[in-house]
Motif scaffolding. Structure first.
Motif, PDB file in Angstrom:
ATOM      1  N   ARG A 108     -89.011 -19.867 -62.545  1.00 12.71           N
ATOM      2  CA  ARG A 108     -88.851 -18.890 -61.455  1.00 12.71           C
ATOM      3  C   ARG A 108     -88.706 -17.475 -62.003  1.00 12.71           C
ATOM      4  O   ARG A 108     -88.185 -17.281 -63.092  1.00 12.71           O
ATOM      5  N   ASP A 109     -89.123 -16.505 -61.166  1.00 10.55           N
ATOM      6  CA  ASP A 109     -88.973 -15.110 -61.580  1.00 10.55           C
ATOM      7  C   ASP A 109     -87.564 -14.609 -61.223  1.00 10.55           C
ATOM      8  O   ASP A 109     -86.712 -15.376 -60.769  1.00 10.55           O
ATOM      9  N   ALA A 110     -87.316 -13.321 -61.390  1.00  7.66           N
ATOM     10  CA  ALA A 110     -86.008 -12.737 -61.138  1.00  7.66           C
ATOM     11  C   ALA A 110     -85.584 -12.844 -59.671  1.00  7.66           C
ATOM     12  O   ALA A 110     -84.408 -12.759 -59.345  1.00  7.66           O
ATOM     13  N   HIS A 111     -86.564 -13.054 -58.773  1.00  5.70           N
ATOM     14  CA  HIS A 111     -86.278 -13.182 -57.341  1.00  5.70           C
ATOM     15  C   HIS A 111     -86.169 -14.636 -56.908  1.00  5.70           C
ATOM     16  O   HIS A 111     -86.027 -14.929 -55.718  1.00  5.70           O
ATOM     17  N   GLY A 112     -86.292 -15.570 -57.846  1.00  4.45           N
ATOM     18  CA  GLY A 112     -86.198 -16.985 -57.519  1.00  4.45           C
ATOM     19  C   GLY A 112     -87.476 -17.599 -57.005  1.00  4.45           C
ATOM     20  O   GLY A 112     -87.473 -18.691 -56.455  1.00  4.45           O
ATOM     21  N   VAL A 113     -88.606 -16.902 -57.192  1.00  2.00           N
ATOM     22  CA  VAL A 113     -89.896 -17.382 -56.710  1.00  2.00           C
ATOM     23  C   VAL A 113     -90.580 -18.181 -57.812  1.00  2.00           C
ATOM     24  O   VAL A 113     -90.610 -17.762 -58.964  1.00  2.00           O
ATOM     25  N   LEU A 114     -91.121 -19.350 -57.435  1.00  3.51           N
ATOM     26  CA  LEU A 114     -91.837 -20.175 -58.418  1.00  3.51           C
ATOM     27  C   LEU A 114     -93.064 -19.470 -58.920  1.00  3.51           C
ATOM     28  O   LEU A 114     -93.765 -18.821 -58.239  1.00  3.51           O
ATOM     29  N   GLU A 131     -98.226 -24.372 -28.141  1.00  3.60           N
ATOM     30  CA  GLU A 131     -98.716 -25.684 -28.523  1.00  3.60           C
ATOM     31  C   GLU A 131     -98.432 -25.997 -29.990  1.00  3.60           C
ATOM     32  O   GLU A 131     -98.408 -27.148 -30.379  1.00  3.60           O
ATOM     33  N   ARG A 132     -98.255 -24.980 -30.812  1.00  2.00           N
ATOM     34  CA  ARG A 132     -98.021 -25.200 -32.245  1.00  2.00           C
ATOM     35  C   ARG A 132     -96.601 -25.667 -32.482  1.00  2.00           C
ATOM     36  O   ARG A 132     -95.666 -25.177 -31.876  1.00  2.00           O
ATOM     37  N   THR A 133     -96.450 -26.621 -33.383  1.00  2.00           N
ATOM     38  CA  THR A 133     -95.126 -27.072 -33.783  1.00  2.00           C
ATOM     39  C   THR A 133     -94.855 -26.522 -35.170  1.00  2.00           C
ATOM     40  O   THR A 133     -95.620 -26.763 -36.094  1.00  2.00           O
ATOM     41  N   VAL A 134     -93.785 -25.778 -35.304  1.00  2.00           N
ATOM     42  CA  VAL A 134     -93.432 -25.189 -36.581  1.00  2.00           C
ATOM     43  C   VAL A 134     -92.297 -26.004 -37.187  1.00  2.00           C
ATOM     44  O   VAL A 134     -91.250 -26.179 -36.567  1.00  2.00           O
ATOM     45  N   MET A 135     -92.524 -26.521 -38.391  1.00  2.00           N
ATOM     46  CA  MET A 135     -91.494 -27.267 -39.087  1.00  2.00           C
ATOM     47  C   MET A 135     -90.474 -26.281 -39.648  1.00  2.00           C
ATOM     48  O   MET A 135     -90.846 -25.234 -40.174  1.00  2.00           O
ATOM     49  N   THR A 136     -89.199 -26.588 -39.513  1.00  2.00           N
ATOM     50  CA  THR A 136     -88.158 -25.712 -40.034  1.00  2.00           C
ATOM     51  C   THR A 136     -87.264 -26.483 -40.995  1.00  2.00           C
ATOM     52  O   THR A 136     -87.282 -27.708 -41.037  1.00  2.00           O
ATOM     53  N   TRP A 137     -86.462 -25.741 -41.769  1.00  2.00           N
ATOM     54  CA  TRP A 137     -85.581 -26.347 -42.754  1.00  2.00           C
ATOM     55  C   TRP A 137     -84.244 -25.641 -42.738  1.00  2.00           C
ATOM     56  O   TRP A 137     -84.170 -24.429 -42.589  1.00  2.00           O
ATOM     57  N   GLY A 138     -83.175 -26.391 -42.896  1.00  2.00           N
ATOM     58  CA  GLY A 138     -81.833 -25.855 -43.063  1.00  2.00           C
ATOM     59  C   GLY A 138     -81.160 -25.430 -41.781  1.00  2.00           C
ATOM     60  O   GLY A 138     -81.746 -25.437 -40.701  1.00  2.00           O
ATOM     61  N   PRO A 139     -79.882 -25.057 -41.909  1.00  4.14           N
ATOM     62  CA  PRO A 139     -79.094 -24.686 -40.724  1.00  4.14           C
ATOM     63  C   PRO A 139     -79.602 -23.426 -40.026  1.00  4.14           C
ATOM     64  O   PRO A 139     -79.404 -23.251 -38.841  1.00  4.14           O
ATOM     65  N   GLY A 140     -80.285 -22.551 -40.764  1.00  3.73           N
ATOM     66  CA  GLY A 140     -80.821 -21.325 -40.166  1.00  3.73           C
ATOM     67  C   GLY A 140     -82.176 -21.512 -39.520  1.00  3.73           C
ATOM     68  O   GLY A 140     -82.725 -20.597 -38.926  1.00  3.73           O
ATOM     69  N   GLY A 141     -82.759 -22.726 -39.630  1.00  2.83           N
ATOM     70  CA  GLY A 141     -84.069 -22.987 -39.035  1.00  2.83           C
ATOM     71  C   GLY A 141     -85.180 -22.167 -39.667  1.00  2.83           C
ATOM     72  O   GLY A 141     -86.048 -21.635 -38.984  1.00  2.83           O
ATOM     73  N   ILE A 142     -85.176 -22.056 -40.993  1.00  2.94           N
ATOM     74  CA  ILE A 142     -86.188 -21.278 -41.704  1.00  2.94           C
ATOM     75  C   ILE A 142     -87.539 -21.971 -41.573  1.00  2.94           C
ATOM     76  O   ILE A 142     -87.649 -23.163 -41.842  1.00  2.94           O
ATOM     77  N   VAL A 153     -82.879 -30.403 -53.370  1.00  2.00           N
ATOM     78  CA  VAL A 153     -82.238 -29.149 -52.982  1.00  2.00           C
ATOM     79  C   VAL A 153     -81.785 -28.436 -54.250  1.00  2.00           C
ATOM     80  O   VAL A 153     -81.264 -29.064 -55.179  1.00  2.00           O
ATOM     81  N   ARG A 154     -82.001 -27.118 -54.303  1.00  2.00           N
ATOM     82  CA  ARG A 154     -81.589 -26.335 -55.470  1.00  2.00           C
ATOM     83  C   ARG A 154     -80.084 -26.447 -55.664  1.00  2.00           C
ATOM     84  O   ARG A 154     -79.334 -26.590 -54.693  1.00  2.00           O
ATOM     85  N   PRO A 155     -79.619 -26.387 -56.897  1.00  2.00           N
ATOM     86  CA  PRO A 155     -78.182 -26.533 -57.169  1.00  2.00           C
ATOM     87  C   PRO A 155     -77.296 -25.557 -56.385  1.00  2.00           C
ATOM     88  O   PRO A 155     -76.188 -25.906 -55.986  1.00  2.00           O
ATOM     89  N   ASP A 156     -77.813 -24.343 -56.120  1.00  2.00           N
ATOM     90  CA  ASP A 156     -77.017 -23.367 -55.365  1.00  2.00           C
ATOM     91  C   ASP A 156     -77.167 -23.532 -53.854  1.00  2.00           C
ATOM     92  O   ASP A 156     -76.583 -22.795 -53.078  1.00  2.00           O
ATOM     93  N   GLY A 157     -77.983 -24.529 -53.440  1.00  2.00           N
ATOM     94  CA  GLY A 157     -78.165 -24.810 -52.012  1.00  2.00           C
ATOM     95  C   GLY A 157     -79.059 -23.834 -51.282  1.00  2.00           C
ATOM     96  O   GLY A 157     -79.157 -23.865 -50.058  1.00  2.00           O
ATOM     97  N   SER A 158     -79.757 -22.953 -52.007  1.00  2.03           N
ATOM     98  CA  SER A 158     -80.539 -21.894 -51.369  1.00  2.03           C
ATOM     99  C   SER A 158     -81.979 -22.278 -51.048  1.00  2.03           C
ATOM    100  O   SER A 158     -82.742 -21.448 -50.602  1.00  2.03           O
TER     101      SER A 158
END
Length: 71
Positions: free
Chosen positions: A65-71, A17-28, A48-53
């Motif tokens: 952001r930290d070294a891992h790209g986390v806000l 019953e839950r609808t999960v919103m996804t993003w991008g071609p990989g369906g994240i 969208v981030r400049p590197d598209g990630s």
């Protein structure tokens, strides 16, 4: 008079019953985020981030952001 007990649902049914919103071609999956009770909500421009990630705020700098790209 005895009240009727609620019937338990199967876990699979609840997930279906839950609808999960996804993003991008990989369906994240996109998590649902809510503010704390004392947190003031400010609306920033998302883009969208400049590197598209992923996504970033329009006024975000590399120092946000930290070294891992986390806000």
């Amino acid at each position: 008079m005895k009240s009727a007990e609620p019937r338990a649902r199967k876990p699979e049914a609840a997930l279906a019953e839950r609808t999960v919103m996804t993003w991008g071609p990989g369906g994240i999956p996109v998590p649902y985020i809510t503010p704390w009770s004392e947190e003031r909500v400010t609306v920033g421009t998302l883009t969208v981030r400049p590197d598209g990630s992923g996504l970033c705020y329009g006024d975000e700098t590399s120092a946000d952001r930290d070294a891992h790209g986390v806000l």
